[in-house]
Design a protein around this motif. Structure first.
Motif, PDB file in Angstrom:
ATOM      1  N   THR A  45       0.840  -1.459   0.096  1.00  0.00           N
ATOM      2  CA  THR A  45      -0.072  -0.170  -0.063  1.00  0.00           C
ATOM      3  C   THR A  45       0.951   1.199  -0.042  1.00  0.00           C
ATOM      4  O   THR A  45       2.085   1.325   0.152  1.00  0.00           O
ATOM      5  CB  THR A  45      -1.045   0.093   1.098  1.00  0.00           C
ATOM      6  OG1 THR A  45      -1.959   1.026   0.936  1.00  0.00           O
ATOM      7  CG2 THR A  45      -0.134   0.133   2.356  1.00  0.00           C
ATOM      8  N   LEU A  47       1.758   5.226   1.476  1.00  0.00           N
ATOM      9  CA  LEU A  47       1.882   6.117   2.605  1.00  0.00           C
ATOM     10  C   LEU A  47       0.596   6.761   2.929  1.00  0.00           C
ATOM     11  O   LEU A  47      -0.178   6.855   3.887  1.00  0.00           O
ATOM     12  CB  LEU A  47       2.930   7.083   2.644  1.00  0.00           C
ATOM     13  CG  LEU A  47       3.242   7.726   3.921  1.00  0.00           C
ATOM     14  CD1 LEU A  47       3.770   6.746   4.980  1.00  0.00           C
ATOM     15  CD2 LEU A  47       4.367   8.611   3.836  1.00  0.00           C
ATOM     16  N   LYS A  48      -0.197   7.316   1.766  1.00  0.00           N
ATOM     17  CA  LYS A  48      -1.489   8.045   2.051  1.00  0.00           C
ATOM     18  C   LYS A  48      -2.543   7.099   2.384  1.00  0.00           C
ATOM     19  O   LYS A  48      -3.474   7.458   3.294  1.00  0.00           O
ATOM     20  CB  LYS A  48      -1.668   8.910   0.607  1.00  0.00           C
ATOM     21  CG  LYS A  48      -0.618  10.047   0.183  1.00  0.00           C
ATOM     22  CD  LYS A  48      -1.286  10.955  -0.758  1.00  0.00           C
ATOM     23  CE  LYS A  48      -0.284  12.111  -1.125  1.00  0.00           C
ATOM     24  NZ  LYS A  48      -0.951  12.715  -2.372  1.00  0.00           N
ATOM     25  N   GLN A  49      -2.625   5.954   2.039  1.00  0.00           N
ATOM     26  CA  GLN A  49      -3.652   4.912   2.287  1.00  0.00           C
ATOM     27  C   GLN A  49      -3.476   4.158   3.640  1.00  0.00           C
ATOM     28  O   GLN A  49      -4.481   3.526   3.936  1.00  0.00           O
ATOM     29  CB  GLN A  49      -3.570   3.764   1.172  1.00  0.00           C
ATOM     30  CG  GLN A  49      -4.127   4.439  -0.283  1.00  0.00           C
ATOM     31  CD  GLN A  49      -2.920   5.252  -0.988  1.00  0.00           C
ATOM     32  OE1 GLN A  49      -1.613   4.788  -0.818  1.00  0.00           O
ATOM     33  NE2 GLN A  49      -3.236   6.192  -1.944  1.00  0.00           N
ATOM     34  N   HIS A  51      -2.789   5.573   6.690  1.00  0.00           N
ATOM     35  CA  HIS A  51      -3.339   6.158   7.833  1.00  0.00           C
ATOM     36  C   HIS A  51      -4.995   6.113   7.893  1.00  0.00           C
ATOM     37  O   HIS A  51      -5.733   5.872   7.088  1.00  0.00           O
ATOM     38  CB  HIS A  51      -2.755   7.634   7.588  1.00  0.00           C
ATOM     39  CG  HIS A  51      -1.489   7.962   7.923  1.00  0.00           C
ATOM     40  ND1 HIS A  51      -0.725   7.608   9.052  1.00  0.00           N
ATOM     41  CD2 HIS A  51      -0.469   8.280   7.184  1.00  0.00           C
ATOM     42  CE1 HIS A  51       0.625   7.843   8.791  1.00  0.00           C
ATOM     43  NE2 HIS A  51       0.659   8.236   7.676  1.00  0.00           N
TER      44      HIS A  51
END
Length: 365
Positions: A45, A47-49, A51
């Motif tokens: 995945t 980094l944005k997905q 969190h």
């Protein structure tokens, strides 16, 4: 040393992202607070997905022992576990070592996870051990087979001589039974001894062999199994014995077919896949190029208690099976300095033949 490291101008974040070890920090609700690049690669995945997602959302229901992590967080207990298999929702399963460290920051309970993938190291170790065990088992079976085969001829001959001396025709039924059972045992022993002939090597297109196997299996009208093909057409002609390779693949494909039929798998499917792998290690020897031929089915998987012995002679989970198909396939593959790898879990079984690709020279034209 500290001065030289400082001169590299690497930040702590850069150092963590260079680690091959997966690093994940999550809170007591399993919300992910921090990951390094290795963790993003493992979870597949971005980094944005990552969190606002919970750690266990990436795994199938029984793909991770949630209770272990919950107990550790609740009791502030660190733990380490080896050879933990993590199964993801996209069908992947990876073998890992896991270390969990619990700590508090600003009255918030957190857990630091360190995850190390050990699939490759484990496979190399297992391959070496299993090859030695299979060779020992094969030699033991061959020795026993010869000891059984030698007196069988005498028993059969004695029964035939006895039959000539009998005056009552009804008694010949018993001598014929001895002859028939001796022939049956001799046939079984011959199969236990396996193929003894040397491979007749020639340059062939490996996909032509695979297509013959597919045709043979598809002609069996007793099943309703779909076939899918995923070929790498860039694989060059290979210097192999086509009959031996075909028999090895046929034994594995029939095994998959029987597993799908006996389990009555809905939408049963067998996938034939080929790939090229560089720098493969087979029995301790490195090969620059290898052809990978995979036979994949969506059946029930190999029973856990048989996984380590599936290539041994006479080992089978089938009610009427003799357990020789995979053992013979292994022997035929050994004749080509190759190996067979297997990965299996419920809903997925993949047998992969690794065959070294030789360069075409005048000496093997």
């Amino acid at each position: 040393m500290d001065d030289r490291l400082a001169a590299l101008n690497l930040s702590p974040i850069q150092l963590r992202n260079m680690l091959k070890t997966v690093v994940i920090i999550m809170d007591e609700h399993f919300d992910i607070l921090y990951v390094n690049d290795a963790a993003l690669a493992l979870l597949e995945t971005g980094l944005k997905q990552i969190h606002d997602r919970k750690f266990y959302e990436f795994f199938i229901e029984d793909g991770i022992e949630r209770a272990t992590f919950e107990d550790a967080l609740r009791n502030r207990e660190d733990f380490s576990e080896t050879e933990v298999q993590l199964c993801f929702k996209d069908g992947r399963c990876v073998l890992t070592d896991i270390t969990a460290t619990c700590f508090d920051i600003d009255d918030q309970r957190l857990m630091l996870l360190e995850i190390r993938q050990i699939d490759k190291q484990k496979k190399i170790t297992q391959e070496t051990q299993q090859h030695a065990q299979q060779q020992a088992a094969r030699e033991l079976v061959r020795g026993l087979a010869h000891e059984i085969k030698n007196p069988l001829g005498g028993i059969r001959g004695a029964a035939q001589l006895l039959e000539k001396e009998l005056t009552n025709p009804d008694h010949k039924e018993f001598t014929q039974m001895i002859v028939d059972q001796s022939d049956r045992l001799r046939s079984l022993v011959d199969r236990l001894l396996g193929p003894n002939s040397l491979p007749q090597l020639k340059w062939v297109n490996i996909h032509e062999i695979i297509e013959k196997v597919r045709s043979v299996i598809e002609l069996d009208i007793s099943h309703n199994i779909a076939f899918a093909r995923d070929y790498d057409v860039s694989i060059p002609d290979m210097y192999v014995d086509p009959d031996m390779v075909q028999q090895a693949l046929l034994n594995i494909a029939r095994n998959s077919m029987q597993a799908l039929m006996s389990s009555e798998t809905p939408e049963a499917c067998i996938t034939l896949k080929t790939r090229i792998e560089r720098q493969s290690v087979i029995k301790g020897k490195r090969h620059g190029l290898c052809a990978l031929i995979s036979i994949i089915d969506n059946g029930p998987g190999i029973p856990r208690e048989l996984k380590d012995t599936v290539f041994y002679p006479m080992v089978t989970s089938k009610q009427n099976g003799n357990g020789l198909g995979l053992s013979i396939a292994q022997t035929l593959t050994d004749h080509h300095n190759g190996k067979i790898d297997v990965e299996s879990y419920p809903g997925y079984t993949e047998f992969t033949l690794y065959l070294p690709i030789e360069k075409r020279t005048n000496s093997n034209e």
